[in-house]
Every structure is written in C-alpha cells, then in structure tokens.
Design a protein around this motif. Sequence first.
Motif, PDB file in Angstrom:
ATOM      1  N   GLU A 185      48.530  52.712  50.078  1.00 24.01           N
ATOM      2  CA  GLU A 185      47.839  54.122  49.897  1.00 24.01           C
ATOM      3  C   GLU A 185      49.065  55.036  49.528  1.00 24.01           C
ATOM      4  N   ALA A 186      50.187  54.883  49.856  1.00 28.65           N
ATOM      5  CA  ALA A 186      51.075  55.864  49.292  1.00 28.65           C
ATOM      6  C   ALA A 186      51.223  55.595  47.787  1.00 28.65           C
ATOM      7  N   VAL A 187      51.128  54.456  47.387  1.00 29.47           N
ATOM      8  CA  VAL A 187      51.301  54.055  45.792  1.00 29.47           C
ATOM      9  C   VAL A 187      50.089  54.878  45.143  1.00 29.47           C
ATOM     10  N   ASP A 188      48.864  54.477  45.761  1.00 32.13           N
ATOM     11  CA  ASP A 188      47.687  55.072  45.399  1.00 32.13           C
ATOM     12  C   ASP A 188      47.730  56.661  45.022  1.00 32.13           C
ATOM     13  N   ILE A 189      48.382  57.240  46.113  1.00 31.74           N
ATOM     14  CA  ILE A 189      48.422  58.648  45.935  1.00 31.74           C
ATOM     15  C   ILE A 189      49.342  59.269  44.893  1.00 31.74           C
ATOM     16  N   MET A 190      50.645  58.597  45.151  1.00 25.93           N
ATOM     17  CA  MET A 190      51.612  59.157  44.415  1.00 25.93           C
ATOM     18  C   MET A 190      51.623  58.578  42.920  1.00 25.93           C
ATOM     19  N   GLY A 191      50.608  57.673  42.621  1.00 24.28           N
ATOM     20  CA  GLY A 191      50.784  56.948  41.412  1.00 24.28           C
ATOM     21  C   GLY A 191      50.174  57.848  40.373  1.00 24.28           C
ATOM     22  N   ASP A 192      49.442  59.028  40.768  1.00 24.08           N
ATOM     23  CA  ASP A 192      48.800  59.767  39.981  1.00 24.08           C
ATOM     24  C   ASP A 192      49.909  60.654  39.218  1.00 24.08           C
ATOM     25  N   SER A 193      50.925  61.039  39.912  1.00 21.75           N
ATOM     26  CA  SER A 193      52.050  62.049  39.411  1.00 21.75           C
ATOM     27  C   SER A 193      53.352  61.213  39.110  1.00 21.75           C
ATOM     28  N   SER A 194      53.535  59.890  39.726  1.00 22.37           N
ATOM     29  CA  SER A 194      54.692  59.392  39.379  1.00 22.37           C
ATOM     30  C   SER A 194      54.565  57.943  39.023  1.00 22.37           C
ATOM     31  N   SER A 195      55.570  57.424  38.337  1.00 22.36           N
ATOM     32  CA  SER A 195      55.606  55.986  37.969  1.00 22.36           C
ATOM     33  C   SER A 195      56.202  55.247  39.164  1.00 22.36           C
ATOM     34  N   ILE A 196      55.218  54.665  40.125  1.00 17.41           N
ATOM     35  CA  ILE A 196      55.426  53.928  41.355  1.00 17.41           C
ATOM     36  C   ILE A 196      54.714  52.589  41.565  1.00 17.41           C
ATOM     37  N   ALA A 197      55.194  51.791  42.153  1.00 19.75           N
ATOM     38  CA  ALA A 197      54.564  50.592  42.303  1.00 19.75           C
ATOM     39  C   ALA A 197      55.156  49.913  43.814  1.00 19.75           C
ATOM     40  N   MET A 198      54.156  48.886  44.241  1.00 19.45           N
ATOM     41  CA  MET A 198      54.728  48.199  45.693  1.00 19.45           C
ATOM     42  C   MET A 198      54.750  46.895  45.213  1.00 19.45           C
ATOM     43  N   LEU A 199      55.743  46.421  45.859  1.00 17.20           N
ATOM     44  CA  LEU A 199      55.950  44.933  45.992  1.00 17.20           C
ATOM     45  C   LEU A 199      55.791  44.410  47.418  1.00 17.20           C
ATOM     46  N   HIS A 200      54.643  43.585  47.714  1.00 19.86           N
ATOM     47  CA  HIS A 200      54.515  43.336  49.138  1.00 19.86           C
ATOM     48  C   HIS A 200      54.722  41.835  49.318  1.00 19.86           C
ATOM     49  N   PHE A 201      55.467  41.444  50.264  1.00 18.85           N
ATOM     50  CA  PHE A 201      55.717  40.056  50.690  1.00 18.85           C
ATOM     51  C   PHE A 201      54.804  39.541  51.956  1.00 18.85           C
ATOM     52  N   SER A 202      54.064  38.730  51.748  1.00 20.92           N
ATOM     53  CA  SER A 202      53.249  38.140  52.861  1.00 20.92           C
ATOM     54  C   SER A 202      53.485  36.682  53.047  1.00 20.92           C
ATOM     55  N   GLU A 203      54.030  36.358  52.102  1.00 16.36           N
ATOM     56  CA  GLU A 203      54.461  34.773  52.328  1.00 16.36           C
ATOM     57  C   GLU A 203      56.031  34.812  52.243  1.00 16.36           C
ATOM     58  N   ILE A 204      56.669  34.745  53.245  1.00 16.91           N
ATOM     59  CA  ILE A 204      57.908  35.043  53.251  1.00 16.91           C
ATOM     60  C   ILE A 204      58.874  33.892  53.105  1.00 16.91           C
ATOM     61  N   PHE A 205      58.504  32.713  53.729  1.00 18.55           N
ATOM     62  CA  PHE A 205      59.459  31.690  53.897  1.00 18.55           C
ATOM     63  C   PHE A 205      58.579  30.384  53.718  1.00 18.55           C
ATOM     64  N   PRO A 206      59.022  29.574  52.817  1.00 15.40           N
ATOM     65  CA  PRO A 206      60.326  29.548  51.834  1.00 15.40           C
ATOM     66  C   PRO A 206      60.147  30.838  51.129  1.00 15.40           C
ATOM     67  N   PHE A 207      61.170  31.636  50.942  1.00 10.53           N
ATOM     68  CA  PHE A 207      61.150  32.665  49.851  1.00 10.53           C
ATOM     69  C   PHE A 207      60.625  32.466  48.615  1.00 10.53           C
ATOM     70  N   PRO A 208      59.881  33.265  48.277  1.00 12.37           N
ATOM     71  CA  PRO A 208      59.199  32.993  46.904  1.00 12.37           C
ATOM     72  C   PRO A 208      60.200  32.737  45.695  1.00 12.37           C
ATOM     73  N   ASP A 209      60.046  32.002  45.112  1.00  9.76           N
ATOM     74  CA  ASP A 209      60.904  31.622  43.761  1.00  9.76           C
ATOM     75  C   ASP A 209      60.924  32.607  42.762  1.00  9.76           C
ATOM     76  N   PRO A 210      61.980  33.411  42.683  1.00 10.85           N
ATOM     77  CA  PRO A 210      62.138  34.381  41.716  1.00 10.85           C
ATOM     78  C   PRO A 210      61.913  34.104  40.208  1.00 10.85           C
ATOM     79  N   GLU A 211      61.906  32.701  40.211  1.00 13.07           N
ATOM     80  CA  GLU A 211      61.741  32.152  38.895  1.00 13.07           C
ATOM     81  C   GLU A 211      60.265  32.300  38.391  1.00 13.07           C
ATOM     82  N   LYS A 212      59.511  32.148  39.576  1.00 17.91           N
ATOM     83  CA  LYS A 212      58.047  31.964  39.338  1.00 17.91           C
ATOM     84  C   LYS A 212      57.427  33.037  39.206  1.00 17.91           C
ATOM     85  N   SER A 213      57.804  34.311  39.284  1.00 19.78           N
ATOM     86  CA  SER A 213      57.094  35.610  38.952  1.00 19.78           C
ATOM     87  C   SER A 213      58.624  36.546  38.653  1.00 19.78           C
TER      88      SER A 213
END
Lengths: 588, 588, 284, 284
Positions: A496-524
């Motif tokens: 929601e913060a990103v939604d709100i601030m997104g209007d005026s600033s360049s902001i994004a969220m990275l949300h981790f919900s599948e934590i382990f095994p840790f997501p492969d940085p090569e895959k995204s």
Amino acid sequence: MDYTIRIGGQAGQGLQTIGAVLAKLFTRAGFHVFTHQDYMSRIRGGHNYYQVRLSDRPVSSSRSLVDILVSLDKTTVEEHRDELNAGGMIVYDSETIRQKYEGENFLDVPSRQIAMDTAGNRLMENTVAVGAVLGMLGMSLEILEALLNEVFARKGHEVVEQNIAAASAGAQFARENCSQCAFSVPEPRSAEAGATPAGGGAPGRMLLDGTNAVGLGALLSGCRFYTAYPMTPSTGILNFMAAQSKKHSLVVEQAEDEIAAINMAIGASYAGVRSMTGTAGGGFALMVEGVSLAGMTETPVVIYVGQRPAPATGLPTRTEQADLLYVLHAAHGEFPKIIMAPGSPGQAFHLTGKAFDLAEKYQVPAFIISDQYLADSEWSLDGLDAEKIPYHDYRLRAGDLAKLDSYKRHAYTDSGVSPLAEPGASRHLVVTDSDEHDEEGHLIEDALTRRLMVEKRLLKKMPLIREEISPPLYYGAENPEVVVVGWGSTYGVIKEAVDIMGDSSSIAMLHFSEIFPFPDPEKSDFLEVLGKAKSTVCVENNATSQFAQLVRAETGFVFDRHLNKFDGRPFMLEELLDYLGDAGRNDV
Amino acid sequence: MDYTIRIGGQAGQGLQTIGAVLAKLFTRAGFHVFTHQDYMSRIRGGHNYYQVRLSDRPVSSSRSLVDILVSLDKTTVEEHRDELNAGGMIVYDSETIRQKYEGENFLDVPSRQIAMDTAGNRLMENTVAVGAVLGMLGMSLEILEALLNEVFARKGHEVVEQNIAAASAGAQFARENCSQCAFSVPEPRSAEAGATPAGGGAPGRMLLDGTNAVGLGALLSGCRFYTAYPMTPSTGILNFMAAQSKKHSLVVEQAEDEIAAINMAIGASYAGVRSMTGTAGGGFALMVEGVSLAGMTETPVVIYVGQRPAPATGLPTRTEQADLLYVLHAAHGEFPKIIMAPGSPGQAFHLTGKAFDLAEKYQVPAFIISDQYLADSEWSLDGLDAEKIPYHDYRLRAGDLAKLDSYKRHAYTDSGVSPLAEPGASRHLVVTDSDEHDEEGHLIEDALTRRLMVEKRLLKKMPLIREEISPPLYYGAENPEVVVVGWGSTYGVIKEAVDIMGDSSSIAMLHFSEIFPFPDPEKSDFLEVLGKAKSTVCVENNATSQFAQLVRAETGFVFDRHLNKFDGRPFMLEELLDYLGDAGRNDV
Amino acid sequence: MSELEDFRGQNPAWCPGCGNLQILRSFKMAMVEMGIEPHELIIVSGIGQAGKFPHYTKCNTFNGLHGRTLPVSQAIRLVNHGMRVLAVAGDGDCYGEGGNHFLHALRRNLNITVFVHDNQVYGLTKGQASPTTDEGMVTGTQPFGVLYEPLNPVALAVSMDAGFVARGFSGNQEQLKELMRAALEHRGFSLLDILQPCVTYNKINTFQWYKQRCNPVGVSHDPSDREAAWRLALEFGDRIPTGIIYRSDRPTLEERLPEIANQEPLVKQPFSQGDVISELENFF
Amino acid sequence: MSELEDFRGQNPAWCPGCGNLQILRSFKMAMVEMGIEPHELIIVSGIGQAGKFPHYTKCNTFNGLHGRTLPVSQAIRLVNHGMRVLAVAGDGDCYGEGGNHFLHALRRNLNITVFVHDNQVYGLTKGQASPTTDEGMVTGTQPFGVLYEPLNPVALAVSMDAGFVARGFSGNQEQLKELMRAALEHRGFSLLDILQPCVTYNKINTFQWYKQRCNPVGVSHDPSDREAAWRLALEFGDRIPTGIIYRSDRPTLEERLPEIANQEPLVKQPFSQGDVISELENFF
Ligand SMILES: Cc1ncc(C[n+]2csc(CCOP(=O)(O)OP(=O)(O)O)c2C)c(N)n1
Ligand SMILES: Cc1ncc(C[n+]2csc(CCOP(=O)(O)OP(=O)(O)O)c2C)c(N)n1
Ligand code: SF4
Ligand code: SF4
Ligand SMILES: [Mg+2]
Ligand SMILES: [Mg+2]
C-alpha cells in the motif's frame, strides 16, 4: 473513501463481535476491507481493540488515525482520543462507561437504554453500537439485517427481530444526533450487495484472515491428521481443523505437549496420510528434535509456526517476525527444509497448498511461518482460486506396491527421492530409522553409506527443491529508485505504501514469501533491481534484521537501510510512509 | 620420529585400556602425543579402534597410515592391513584370533599364552600387548612400571607385579622376535621421564582430552551445579562433574530429560550459583525453549553441545560439525548469546572459563560447542594455565544488598546489564519473568516497556559482548598465498598441515574458536589477510559449509574453496594435505 | 511477622469470580499466620492463569515457562535449602506439558510445595481440555467431547509414594489455608491440588458443582495408610474428598545428598579456585 | 501363517547374555503362534538397546527418537486402525525421556501394545541410573548411589486405570510369550513391562536376582480387581509378581472417535478436493 473504525474496550465486552460484524457487512457491501486486532493476554478486562478499515480502493494495512472510535469503556476514550482523523468521531455510552465527554467529536449513544427500550435486553447494546456506526456512515441496514438473520437464525426468529430492532434504533439515533458526522459512503456496488456467497474460485466478496486461509489450504491439500498443543497465535488452526473433523474424514488430536504433536504428525505421515502440526515459536522449540526426525526418516510433514514477540513467553498475543533464522536453522544436522512465509490470506492459502505438495513430493518438512498480525488480520478478497492448490498423492499404495518385486524405503535414486510406501498395504516392509540407515532403512555405521545417504537426502534433493521456488514478488515502478523489501506479513503495508508513493516517486516492492530454499537469483532479476536502486530498505518486524542477514548470506547483497519494529505491534501505514520519507502526504 | 599405533578390536576387549596406557606413558616419556577414537554405538562386539600418535615434534592430528597395528581380532587385521606405513607391523595373537598370517609385516605375539605363563591370568594379555609394543619400539619399561604401580596400587602388590611381569615378557618377546622392526625412538627427555606430576600451571607433561578439559574449566570457574541427561558425546562431562561432587562442594543431578536439565540449570543460577548443562545436538533440541528462557530472564547459564552426525539419532558415537548455525540461531526471539568452539583441550579449558565469566558478566547463555572428535581426543600439553580462568563473582550477595535502598532485577542501565541478586539474601525481592516485564520483573504488555527492554537486553549488551571476543588465531606465513580457515575441532589438523606445508609454500591458518558474537573485523586484520590471499579454503566437518555461510552473512567474504567431510569421521592429516595439494610429500 | 498488606501485589487480571482470587486470598492468610515474610519465599510459576499468581502477591519470583515449574523449583531448593520454595502451576502446566517433571519430582522428594490450580481446563488459552477435564466436555478443540479418562493426580501421587498429597477447593478458604500451611510445613515434596472454578471456560465444573461435591475427609482417615489413601484418591464423582489424603515419611533428597545434608546451603558455601586446582594433577 | 525363520533380521548387536536376546525370541514365538506375518505389524521403537529390536526381526519399522515411541505409535494407530502397532522401548525411553507420553497414552487407550525392556538401567549410554534403577545403586553419574525411590510403572499404570498391565521376565520365555500374546490381543492400550538383565551395567538386578524373585501371579488373582492389582503392583522386593496384573474394559479411543469408529481406517478413506471445497463458502 477510506475510513478506519476502531472498537475498543475490555476483553469480554464483545468488541470482537462488533468488529467482525462490521467487517463482514462492509465486505458484503462491496468495499475493500482490512482489519487487525490488538489484545492483551487476559480473558476479561484490560484494554483491547479491533480495527476495521473500509475503502473503495484496495487496502491491505491498518492506519494509525481513526475516523470512528467505538469506545466500550473509559480507557478506550483516554488512550485513543488523540488518534482521531480530522472529522473523526468518538462513539460511547455515557451510562455504561459512567463518564460524559463534551466536544463535537463525541457522540453519546445511549446504547444500553436503547437496547432495553427496543429489545428489553441490555445484552443487545453491541448491536445498537453497530447500528449507530452504520447510521453515522449513512449506510442502509439491509445487509446487516441479512447478516443478523444468518447469525442468529439458530436462536429463533424473535432474537433476530430484537437484534434488527436494536440496530435500527441505533442507526436512527446516530442519524438524528450526529449532525457533525461528515462521513460519506458510496452506495454498495449493486452486483455484490447482499450477494449470496459464491463457491471457491468464483468471484464474490470474501473476508478471510490468515488463520482460516491456512486451514482452508490444509483442508484442500488433503491434510487428514492435525495435531497440536494449544498456543497463541496458532490455536485458531487447531480449532478450524477440529471443526472440520465434524464434517470431513480427518482426525484432530490435541497432544499432551508439542513433542508429542510433532511426533504424532510424523507417525501419521509414516502411516500414509498427509499431516500437519502448528504452534508458536516457544512451542516450536519443543518440536525441533522432531523436525530432525522428519529430516532423517524423510517423512513429509507440514509445520505452521505463528510468530509472537519473544524470547520465552514474551508478549503472547502480539506480533513479531523474529523466528525466521531460528526456524530456518532449527534442528541438529543437515537436511532439506522448505519455508513459506505468506504475506496475505490469499498467499497463505496457496502457499499452504504448495507446502503440502512439496513436503510430500520431496519427503521433507515444510514450514509455514506466519505471525499474530497475519493470523488475525482479515482481508476482503474476490475469492480463492482452489485450482492453485495442487493435489497429487505421491505415495505408493496397495496397487502400486503389488506390482513391485522388491521395495526399499530409502533406495538411492538419481533425484535423491526414494519411493514412499504405505506400510501394511502390501507384503513389502516399510522400514525407517532415526539412526543413519541403509537403503532398506536399517541402521548402519559405515562411512560410505553415510556419505551416500547425505548425498541422496540433502545434496541431490536440495537443488531440485530450489527449482520449485518462485521468485520474489515484484510490485511497483520499473527501474525504481527506491526498493522496499519485506517478507511475510509486511506484504500488505509495503504494497500500500508503494501504491501511495508510486504517484510521486519511483518506488517498488520486492516481497519474499517463498523463503527457503532461497529463490535463485539466476531465475529472476531481483538482485539487479536491488543493485540498480539508489536506495534499498529492508522492513522487518524484528530487531536484528534477520531477513537482511539471510539475503547477505545467500547473495552477498547489503541493504542501505533497515526499518525495524520490535514493540510487539505491526507497522501502521503512516509509520512506513513516514519512514520512507513521504510523511507530508495526507491524502492517502 | 612420528609413529602411529592403532589398537583395534571389539567393544569390551580392552582396547581402550591399551591405548590409554600407551598414550599416558609416551606422554610421560616426554613425547608429543595425539590420540583419537573410532567406535560403534554398541557395548560389546563390533569394530572399534583407538589410535595413538607419538612424535618428537608437536602433533595435533591423526594420520591415515599406521606403523603398528595392534589387532585384537581378525576384523582389525582385515580392515586395516592395507593401511600400513612402509615398515609398519601388525601385532596379533594367532591363538586368540584363531588365524595365522604370513608375511614380514606380521608379528604373532602369543599374548594369552605369555599372560598365563607369567601371571597365570589370561586377562593380562592386554598388558602383554602393551609390553610388546614397547619392545618393538625399543623403549624401556621404566615408565610403564611406574604407571602400572599407580593404576593397580589399589589392587595390591601382587597384581602390580604380575602386570609388570606380563609386560616385560611381552617386550622381551617382541625384541627377540621382531627382527624386521625398524622403529627407533629416542631416549626419553631425562628431565621429564617419569617425572612426578606437577600442579596446575607448572610445566610437566599432561595428557588431556576435550571432555576433561571442559570439566576442569568448569570446575575452576566455580561451577557448582551441573545437570544433564546422558547423551554421547557429552556424558563424559556429566561423569567428570559427578566424580568431582564426591570431593568438592558441587551438586550434580541427572535430569529426567533435557528439558528438565536446562530448566534446572537456570533455576540453580537464579538461586545464586554458577550452573551448567551439557548434551548433544538432539538433546539440545529439547533445551531450545530453555535457552530462550535464559535470554528473557537474563539468567547466566553455560551449555555444552557435543556435536555428532545427525539429523536425528544419526551416528551416535561419531563426529561432525553440523550444529553451528542451529545453536547460533536456537530459540525464538532475539537475545544475546555467546558461542565458543574450542579447537584443542587447551582452548577448551580456557574458553570454558571465558564462557562462565561472560555468561555471568552479561547475564546471558553461553555455549561451548565441541564434537565427538575433540571430546575424545587426547593431546599432550605442557600444562594448563589456571591463571587464565578468570573468577569474579558478579552477583549481589547479602552484604551488597544490605547497602541498597531499593533493588530492581531488570533495572535499565547504560550498559544494559542490570544488577543480579541472590534471592532471599536480603529483604529485596528478586523477581523475573518469561513474559516481557518491567524493571522490577513484573509482567507488562505495553509497547514502550517492550521496546526499552529489547534495547536493554539485546541492543545495548550485544556490542559490549562483542568487545570481549578475541580475534581468530592466525598461524603461519606472513602474507600467505593460501589461507586455510577452520573453526572448532579442525584446529589441530589444519595447524599441522600448515606446519608441514609451510616449508615449501606460503600458507597460513585462520582458526575461529570464539564464534559469536562474530569477531569484529575492525579489531584485527583477518579480512585483509583473506582478501589478499590467492586462495582461501574453508575446512568443515559438515556438508553445507555452515561456517562459510556465517562468514558471508557477517562480513560478505566468500571463500574460493570448501573442503567438507560428512561421513562421521574426522579429517586425517593426509586427507587435508592431499586436498591442499601437497599429497606428494611423504616425509611428514 | 507479616501482615496481609505486605502481600499486596499487582492487581489480578483474572476474571471476576475466578477461583484463583480465592486461592490467592487463602495463600496470603496462610503466609501471615505462618509469619513468613515476602523475601523468605521463592515462588516459581509457569504459564497460564495460575502462572500469574506471584505477580499478584509479593515474593521472590521466577515466573518461567509453561510446564517447567518443577525443574526450576527443585534446582532452587538443591542450591538453597535454606529457602522455602513454592511452585504454582495450572493443571495443564503440571499434568500436561509438565507431566514428566511431575513424575520425577515425586520421586526426588525435595522439600518443595506445589499448588496446582486445577480448573480442569486450559484457561489462558481459551478453553481447551486439560488432562483433568471431565470425559465428555465439548470444547472448540474437542468437538466430540473429551473421549478419554481424566488424569487423577492425587491417585497418581499416592501410587508414586509422594511425600504429601492433598486436595483443596478454592471455595473452602479456611480449609484451603490450613492445607497450604500443612503442605508448606511438610518436610518433603508436597502436592496440593486445588479445585478451582473457571467461570469463563468450564461450564461443567462450576463453583456450585464443586461446592456440592467437595467434602473434607473425616478425622478417621489416616493419611499414612497408603491403601486407604489410594481408595480415597480415586473418589472423584458425586463426592470429592478434600483434605490431606496421603503422607509418607520418606527422607528428602536434600537430607541424603552429602554435599548439602547437614550443611550450609550450597549457595552459601564458599568457593575458591585453590580448593579445586589440584584436580589438574590427575592428568599428568 | 508364519515361521520363526520369517522373522530373522539383522544380527543382534547386543552383548552376549543380554536379556534382550530372550525377549526377541519370545516375541518371534508369539508371532508365529499368532500367525502374524511380518508385514501385518508395525513396530515403533525408540533409542536405546531395546530400540534396536525391530532391526533384529522383520516388520514394518519406525525406529524414532529416544523417548518418543508412544506419540508415533498412537498416531499410526489413529490413521490405520487396521494395523497392529507395537511400541518397543527401554525403561529410560518410556519412563524417563518419554514419561509424559506414557501418562497420556494410558489415558487415550488406543489399541496399541508397548513392551518396555526394563533392565533398570540406561544400557546404551553405558550404565547411568534409569527411572526404575534400585535405590542405592552406584554408577558413574550417581556416585552416592541412587538417592530416591524408583518409579513403579505397573502401579502407576494401574492407578491410571490402564487397559492392560502385565509384568514379564525375559528369563521366563514361555510365560513371556503368553504375555505378549495376551497384550497384543487385548483391545486397548497394553503395557508389558519386561524385566531384563543387563549383564554389562546392572550388577545388582542380575539374571539370578530376577530368577529368584519373579513369581507368576496365582490363578486366584483377578486382573479386573483394581485394588488387588494395585497391591500386587506394589510388590517389588523379595517377590516380584509376573503375569497379567490388571485389565480394564474401558472403550478405546478408536471406538469412540466418530471419524474412524466402525469405519475404514482413515488411510483407506478416499479424499477428493470436491468433498471439502464448499468450506470456502463460509467466508463469503
Ligand atoms: C510451550 C508452550 N506451549 C503452549 C503454551 C500456551 N499456553 C499458555 S498457558 C496454557 C495452558 C493453560 O492451562 P493451565 O495450565 O491449566 O492454566 P490455567 O490458565 O487454566 O490456569 C497454554 C497451552 C505456552 N505458553 N508454552
Ligand atoms: C534426546 C536424547 N537424549 C538422550 C539420548 C541418549 N540416549 C540414547 S539411549 C539412552 C537411554 C537408554 O536407556 P533405556 O531407554 O533404558 O534403554 P536400554 O539401552 O537400557 O535398553 C539415552 C539416554 C538420545 N538418543 N536422545
Ligand atoms: S479464564 Fe477461567 S481461570 Fe482464567 S481468569 Fe478467567 S475464570 Fe479464571
Ligand atoms: S549393555 Fe546391557 S542392555 Fe545393552 S546389550 Fe549389553 S547387556 Fe544388553
Ligand atoms: Mg487450568
Ligand atoms: Mg534400560
């Protein structure tokens, strides 16, 4: 439109009922709803509140300031009178709380009197309060009436009618006496207003908290055995499953302690059904040895850990995200583990399904880490997509086994995954051991078998499991200057913060919900996104930035800033906005 | 000179006695000695061995190849006949093992017959074997005689004489019949030969294993209460402390389970004495909740964790280093913890002292992580410096308390350390709680107190504790090209590999024994050393490079290479040398 | 000498009408009668409604984990047998989570007292069945009702030859106070199982239910008669005997442990490194 | 139908002369007599010498953690009440580490059997006192001898109104075999405590010691007489009664739990998502 209603009072005064009814009817009316709860570890008295937010835009967090404060006692007035939005109102009954307040923010609703007058029963004062809130908001009582009908149908027509009368009188009183009320709520979206519930997957308005989302996920995953020792904030799942056991073929057993619970869950799984246990951080401590047993015997099991502020007993009814590294590294020795940390009821539902599926596919323990905040927060949703819950029985049953000439429970295979058979379903013996064992499951001590088993159990399976893990959820601007990172229950507030601030600033969220095994940085490209950002912030409901530690250990990435909260309370939207440097905006 | 003697046989055949006697007498003779044990989880039968290495240069590891193989059974011959050094000999008694071997590597010593002939007691066959080994090495029996005198004094003069006769006959037989024996052992250093034992700190030849080193450290640190549930490889400390309780004022109680053990240790500490418990990884799982209790109540406690191959029961009598991250992150919630992982008996002694001191000074749980290998390995040392064991009573006793007007167990202070008083020693009440609490120790739920307590308990204390942590031990060449990193029990083998390879290559060791709080990279130059090296290797007795993970999480540093062993056996010197690319050298 | 006022602690957060309030009152009365002062007592409690007890009075307090009162209490007593040690636990605490410690504390027979606030339900966690919940009681977790026999702690303790076993009822404050005195005065492990209504979650075993059934044991009962005690202990139906059920004269552990028997408490015994340094010599 | 040979497993790693060897033999005899085949039985064992038992015969095996045989066994039985479930534990396993599960398994009364190989010592960990070790026995960990009363599992089980309680002696193989049969045939929880010499670590309760004392209970004993059973259970001295001590006719949990009572075992009941999907509707 974005209103926050906080209902405060003592435990036992019925504030939860008021909140729940309001949340449900706002949802049915087609609004976006978010609720959260704040309560003490006591059964009567003290100070608790239930907060309901309704909006015509999607909401997924709580706000600090309230529009309507329903005060069931004096303490509520005193504690929260300074937390009103402009135009906010405090509703109370001066007779009940034995105090009269002056000022145009106060609306004294004689709820008890109205309850006596209309229904001859002072216990209906809470229904009067619900009516009053609807009156203040200028909402019709149609949906409420339908709801009261559903809730009290069992108690008979008269009770329903009394409740409706009490609510109407409350609403009328508010409409007539709250000239200063400036709330304006659009008419409910007609298609959904009072719409009859629709089945899974079909659109509709659903209100669901994290607890029931996990329960539903387990149920649809074919969980047939649930066992636990009660512990806040996991008891809700035990109760959900117990209620299901009256309707479906599923056994629920309260264990004598958490050690019994995990060992029972493992026993049930060995015997051939999907099983689960749940607890909080402290109870999980007693399960740690059992987790290791699941690891060694390669027995699938799903474990729910509801986090709460610790160490030790801590603050039993409050929230924290301080058990991540603990759960991740729990238990002696090395074996694969899967950890899901959903950020919303929707994610909780799907990830519970994924946890069951992967646990059985790879024969490992899988965890769902949640916390009091997510467990108790209700979100309105369009529905749940049950299609996303995979169900495949990976076990060898009588039919499959009859075809085999020989069977070895822990046979070496290319994937490391050995055949999992139902014991007793054939002449093949199913043997397993907490000691290191050979392919048949018998105990051994030699170095070679040990090495091969570690390779099979751990080194071969781990990369395959990692392949199954989805990348973090990216949300917001492309090429953002600011990236806000979170895991688990902070999803809603960051989004929601990103939604709100997104209007005026360049902001994004990275949300981790599948934590382990840790997501492969090569895959995204999450590491690139982080690397390119001017500023990266890791938001955690703990004191030691545990997720940031994990990110560094796994990828080397170091965050610029950390936002930590460890007072047992969740992040409010304003807090996060403030921190992210957007405190000025009031039009949120 | 560098000889390895391996004594192999079944459990119950007395091979431990033979090994222990040899190790002790070589030590008294002034040699450098290192022993290690390899045994099964059974009481009789199976195949076990005890390996003794003696040298005129410092030794701190075991070697793969042996010079004298004492075979008490056929299996020993079969399993190890291919592991002889050039010139190596296999000693056995063809009558006992019912098998005759031909070949110049075999020396058939009729031990049983000699025992009957000289002492009329076949039970003395092991003493004959000891004598035979000394005969093969060309050593005098002087020290052995003194030792036999000590050991059997209680059993009377006759038994001593019989043993001496048996040993002499064995030695004589070997001297006469082992023309092919080419061993050459220098005369014992006269000053030390048969020297009477000297007190703590004074020079002398001491033979000590990791278990007794921890026990001695605890004893000298003023540990007054030890409680445990038996579990290999920690039971030795329980036995050591129990034996001490016959002589010193110290209570030792076997608990009904590990949960009781940790809670008892905490209770004893609350009551005012230093206390300790010990277990292995599996038993520690059951202590995890208690660790959190110590964290919350700020009760000092020392916990010994002897690692063994896991998960679950694993290989109960073998070795592994796979519980580091588990112990480090054990328990729900966040609180300071101290972790020591000694690499030698000397370090075990001193770090146990440091653990007791810091645990009490900062009122936190302190861990000593060891493993089966270190627990059972004996090292010869010049002595232990008891001066290095600090002893300061940090608690407020009757006298101190009488002077105070008021007392709050969890008072806020600049350092975060609150006064720790003995309950009952004055009128001041000592109150503590596993729930979050106020300065007095009473349970609270408010956000502010919670925050202040986390700051006090965790955020203020943590940096102070970190200040106390010593940097890793640097050993070897300056500006090395190769840096070998290890932690805990791999110290000895890495050190010796560096000694050996140091002649021809630029190599050094960094050994971490004070693991957490992780040593501050600002306080020493270990990160620079690593950064400048051409090659860095992390050596660990586990499968997932846990220490390397920790280093990355703490410092960002990533190793070039990892050497992992996870078959339940320790690293042999040759293995490490091989890996480090120096396999060619045979003169080690 | 102490007065009731000396034992005033935080305001109890228990529900109005909760039996715990009466237990607390009986306790304070017993303290005053026995002339115990707050600092002369250590109370160890667990987690649950009962576990909050020490905060609502004044005493040295170790409010530990759920189920772990007994290991903590026993260690305290081993270290300081000069102090009175009281453990306060719930029925879930002591017989559920802590059942194993209960068994082994009965064996050790250290001179400590345990009050079990036995409301036959899990109160703090909102009404699940406890080990002593009556068969058939329906709860959110036991939708078909409890399907097995409750644990009878009094019979179990008699079977284990406990030092002192008594049953009280929160509603009989005078008897309860006397039982508390007797338990605290007993030399050895004493169990006082206190039946206590939970007005919120136990709608079966209510105050009235207990009141109708609880019946002080007659003077003819000889608590040293183990068989009679066991028979009495098994009575838990239309009549529930309260009072001292069993008493044995087993020696206590602290009387038998040479390091502390007939000696200063361990915590008062001096320590110096000089006393133990000679142990190093064994390794030369 | 099965033969002794069908039950040959790994070579036992027990010491020569160990009572476990005789127990194993009695077990195989019982299996053959009962006509049970290896795949018709699940044995759950703990850690200790006794815990190795299933590897030395043939059966479905879950050799779990030290002390945790009973939770695993009970869950298996709940999930598959079509299978015979036998738990094999040591005295340390069942009454020490696992004491709490023992108490609560007695309450649940599921139809499972537990053999406790009671050598009155911790064998596998080299001779420390177990909960049943005699008072006074000196060990490396108990240098002053055991200073408190042993736990009497048989009396405890009778007090808890266990389904079936028996005591056997490894040295009386014929009786032991019969007791095993009776225990396995009993409908409900059955405890068979088997006295067993540990030739290596228990120098007090030797084969001879047991042999002199163990005495089959007379035919006059009525196992349904709880009081008589309790009195008999307390006898553990110059005479130790062996045989069926107590038997009650309590209903079992699997007979009372609606999901499985009079139904297919849970593991055989079909599952489909369609059966449960309607639960989503409650949240609209
Ligand atoms: C290890 C652990 N498991 C579970 C809990 C949750 N819990 C707190 S109190 C309690 C039971 C309370 O019942 P009881 O002991 O009978 O006390 P009462 O509240 O009835 O006085 C439980 C299950 C906990 N705190 N710790
Ligand atoms: C959690 C845990 N604690 C301790 C141990 C170590 N341990 C293995 S067997 C055993 C006791 C064995 O005694 P008992 O159960 O009587 O079996 P026995 O060997 O005498 O047959 C112990 C303490 C363990 N494996 N796991
Ligand atoms: S819930 Fe029950 S036990 Fe707890 S305070 Fe309320 S009445 Fe007392
Ligand atoms: S140690 Fe004792 S119980 Fe274990 S195998 Fe040997 S004789 Fe049997
Ligand atoms: Mg209770
Ligand atoms: Mg035993």
